[in-house]
Design an enzyme around this catalytic site. Sequence first.
Site, PDB file in Angstrom:
ATOM      1  N   SER A   1     -56.672 -44.933  34.254  1.00 45.14           N
ATOM      2  CA  SER A   1     -57.557 -44.873  33.086  1.00 45.14           C
ATOM      3  C   SER A   1     -58.837 -44.164  33.507  1.00 45.14           C
ATOM      4  O   SER A   1     -59.212 -44.225  34.693  1.00 45.14           O
ATOM      5  CB  SER A   1     -57.914 -46.281  32.613  1.00 45.14           C
TER       6      SER A   1
ATOM      7  N   TYR B   1     -59.728 -55.063  34.522  1.00 43.73           N
ATOM      8  CA  TYR B   1     -58.954 -53.890  34.090  1.00 43.73           C
ATOM      9  C   TYR B   1     -59.468 -52.618  34.767  1.00 43.73           C
ATOM     10  O   TYR B   1     -58.701 -51.850  35.349  1.00 43.73           O
ATOM     11  CB  TYR B   1     -59.044 -53.764  32.566  1.00 43.73           C
TER      12      TYR B   1
HETATM   13  N1  LIG Z   1     -54.734 -46.709  24.910  1.00 42.80           N
HETATM   14  C1  LIG Z   1     -55.721 -46.314  25.696  1.00 42.80           C
HETATM   15  O1  LIG Z   1     -56.778 -45.942  25.215  1.00 42.80           O
HETATM   16  C2  LIG Z   1     -55.538 -46.303  27.191  1.00 42.80           C
HETATM   17  C3  LIG Z   1     -56.505 -45.642  27.953  1.00 42.80           C
HETATM   18  C4  LIG Z   1     -56.357 -45.594  29.322  1.00 42.80           C
HETATM   19  C5  LIG Z   1     -55.247 -46.168  29.912  1.00 42.80           C
HETATM   20  N2  LIG Z   1     -54.318 -46.816  29.147  1.00 42.80           N
HETATM   21  C6  LIG Z   1     -53.160 -47.394  29.831  1.00 42.80           C
HETATM   22  O2  LIG Z   1     -51.978 -46.939  29.199  1.00 42.80           O
HETATM   23  C7  LIG Z   1     -50.935 -47.857  29.466  1.00 42.80           C
HETATM   24  C8  LIG Z   1     -50.243 -48.179  28.156  1.00 42.80           C
HETATM   25  O3  LIG Z   1     -51.135 -48.933  27.345  1.00 42.80           O
HETATM   26  P1  LIG Z   1     -51.297 -48.674  25.788  1.00 42.80           P
HETATM   27  O4  LIG Z   1     -52.692 -48.329  25.538  1.00 42.80           O
HETATM   28  O5  LIG Z   1     -50.224 -47.800  25.296  1.00 42.80           O
HETATM   29  O6  LIG Z   1     -51.162 -50.165  25.227  1.00 42.80           O
HETATM   30  P2  LIG Z   1     -49.920 -51.003  24.727  1.00 42.80           P
HETATM   31  O7  LIG Z   1     -49.351 -50.418  23.496  1.00 42.80           O
HETATM   32  O8  LIG Z   1     -50.387 -52.415  24.692  1.00 42.80           O
HETATM   33  O9  LIG Z   1     -48.848 -50.805  25.886  1.00 42.80           O
HETATM   34  C9  LIG Z   1     -48.750 -51.625  26.997  1.00 42.80           C
HETATM   35  C10 LIG Z   1     -47.275 -51.773  27.291  1.00 42.80           C
HETATM   36  O10 LIG Z   1     -47.092 -52.518  28.490  1.00 42.80           O
HETATM   37  C11 LIG Z   1     -46.035 -53.431  28.294  1.00 42.80           C
HETATM   38  N3  LIG Z   1     -46.230 -54.546  29.198  1.00 42.80           N
HETATM   39  C12 LIG Z   1     -47.267 -55.425  29.242  1.00 42.80           C
HETATM   40  N4  LIG Z   1     -47.049 -56.348  30.203  1.00 42.80           N
HETATM   41  C13 LIG Z   1     -45.858 -56.047  30.764  1.00 42.80           C
HETATM   42  C14 LIG Z   1     -45.081 -56.628  31.790  1.00 42.80           C
HETATM   43  N5  LIG Z   1     -45.479 -57.752  32.431  1.00 42.80           N
HETATM   44  N6  LIG Z   1     -43.893 -56.048  32.122  1.00 42.80           N
HETATM   45  C15 LIG Z   1     -43.471 -54.927  31.467  1.00 42.80           C
HETATM   46  N7  LIG Z   1     -44.149 -54.340  30.472  1.00 42.80           N
HETATM   47  C16 LIG Z   1     -45.329 -54.903  30.125  1.00 42.80           C
HETATM   48  C17 LIG Z   1     -46.120 -53.848  26.820  1.00 42.80           C
HETATM   49  O11 LIG Z   1     -44.873 -54.253  26.298  1.00 42.80           O
HETATM   50  P3  LIG Z   1     -44.406 -55.798  26.203  1.00 42.80           P
HETATM   51  O12 LIG Z   1     -45.488 -56.543  25.497  1.00 42.80           O
HETATM   52  O13 LIG Z   1     -43.106 -55.741  25.447  1.00 42.80           O
HETATM   53  O14 LIG Z   1     -44.198 -56.240  27.609  1.00 42.80           O
HETATM   54  C18 LIG Z   1     -46.557 -52.535  26.178  1.00 42.80           C
HETATM   55  O15 LIG Z   1     -45.427 -51.770  25.796  1.00 42.80           O
HETATM   56  C19 LIG Z   1     -51.592 -49.062  30.130  1.00 42.80           C
HETATM   57  O16 LIG Z   1     -51.397 -48.995  31.523  1.00 42.80           O
HETATM   58  C20 LIG Z   1     -53.049 -48.902  29.782  1.00 42.80           C
HETATM   59  O17 LIG Z   1     -53.875 -49.532  30.700  1.00 42.80           O
HETATM   60  C21 LIG Z   1     -54.455 -46.895  27.810  1.00 42.80           C
END
Ligand SMILES: NC(=O)c1ccc[n+]([C@@H]2O[C@H](COP(=O)([O-])OP(=O)(O)OC[C@H]3O[C@@H](n4cnc5c(N)ncnc54)[C@H](OP(=O)(O)O)[C@@H]3O)[C@@H](O)[C@H]2O)c1
Length: 273
Positions: free
Chosen positions: A153, A167
């Site tokens: 991130s 985080y």
């Molecule tokens: N959106 C942003 O602005 C942003 C910015 C920088 C970085 N990121 C990073 O991008 C990645 C994806 O996040 P997102 O923003 O797309 O949010 P999100 O929609 O909440 O995605 C997170 C995913 O991780 C899965 N997950 C959570 N705990 C898990 C576990 N114990 N085992 C396997 N899967 C698990 C969730 O699915 P389940 O609930 O089904 O397990 C969900 O599909 C993350 O690493 C986040 O930190 C996001």
Amino acid sequence: MDINTLFGLEGKVALVTGGATGIGRMAAEALVRAGATVLLASRKGEACEAVAKELNAMGASGKAVGFAGDVGTEEGVDALVSTVQQYTDRLDILMNNAGITWGAPLGDFPFKAWEKVMNVNVAGLFDLTQKLLPMLRAAGTVDDPARVVNVGSVMGEREMGDGAYSYSASKAAVIHLSKILAKELAGDAITVNSLAPGPFVSRMTAFATHDEGMRSKVGDDVPLKRVGRDEDIAGCMLFLCGRGGAYVTGAVIPVSGGINVMSGPNIFEQALH
Ligand SMILES: NC(=O)c1ccc[n+]([C@@H]2O[C@H](COP(=O)([O-])OP(=O)(O)OC[C@H]3O[C@@H](n4cnc5c(N)ncnc54)[C@H](OP(=O)(O)O)[C@@H]3O)[C@@H](O)[C@H]2O)c1
């Protein structure tokens, strides 16, 4: 040189953790459109199956398979590795995308918000990668290495707590660990790069991006004046995972609209006006 094949992924097999939602879903769609067979895994196996069905209905040359997989515990990682082995004996692409966050003000940040976040974002990412190494080694060659893409991130690159202390620290760890693994695995024909995304619409960011007005306010604070889109993630993935990225390892791709280079005001500006 055939530039038409630089970003193609025909015949490749990929695993995307957290692939049913948000950034993982964006990446999975891009990989399937580019011709890969994509395995999607997260705790909610049914959601992964449903998204795989949607991706298979696109009429793209690749395909998707969804199932349950939990990277938050050692047992979960072991079970996920066994499931992946039921589908393939080699892995060309591993996207460690699963992640969780926790927000609380400084002074009230709970101790338990460290263990949970670090387990999924760092320990799970590392353990899954190390246990899939035999399958990644089986896929990589000098001309076409296997690819690991870890989702960090911009909050792990810059000094941004935003109430998400564990985080941000976990994402700095992801970026550092990716560079260490890039160094150690280059000789095994495996590249390891990380994405450092800025704000994208997802379940994790829904608290601040769930309607157009909020998205626009969040976008106003981004130097490039918008939140991230599907194509921004797709472009990074096709570059890093296709022929075009075969000679790149240890990179941090700043897909954050310029937040990575926001460094405050110019030092002499006030004095000169
Ligand atoms: N959106 C942003 O602005 C942003 C910015 C920088 C970085 N990121 C990073 O991008 C990645 C994806 O996040 P997102 O923003 O797309 O949010 P999100 O929609 O909440 O995605 C997170 C995913 O991780 C899965 N997950 C959570 N705990 C898990 C576990 N114990 N085992 C396997 N899967 C698990 C969730 O699915 P389940 O609930 O089904 O397990 C969900 O599909 C993350 O690493 C986040 O930190 C996001």
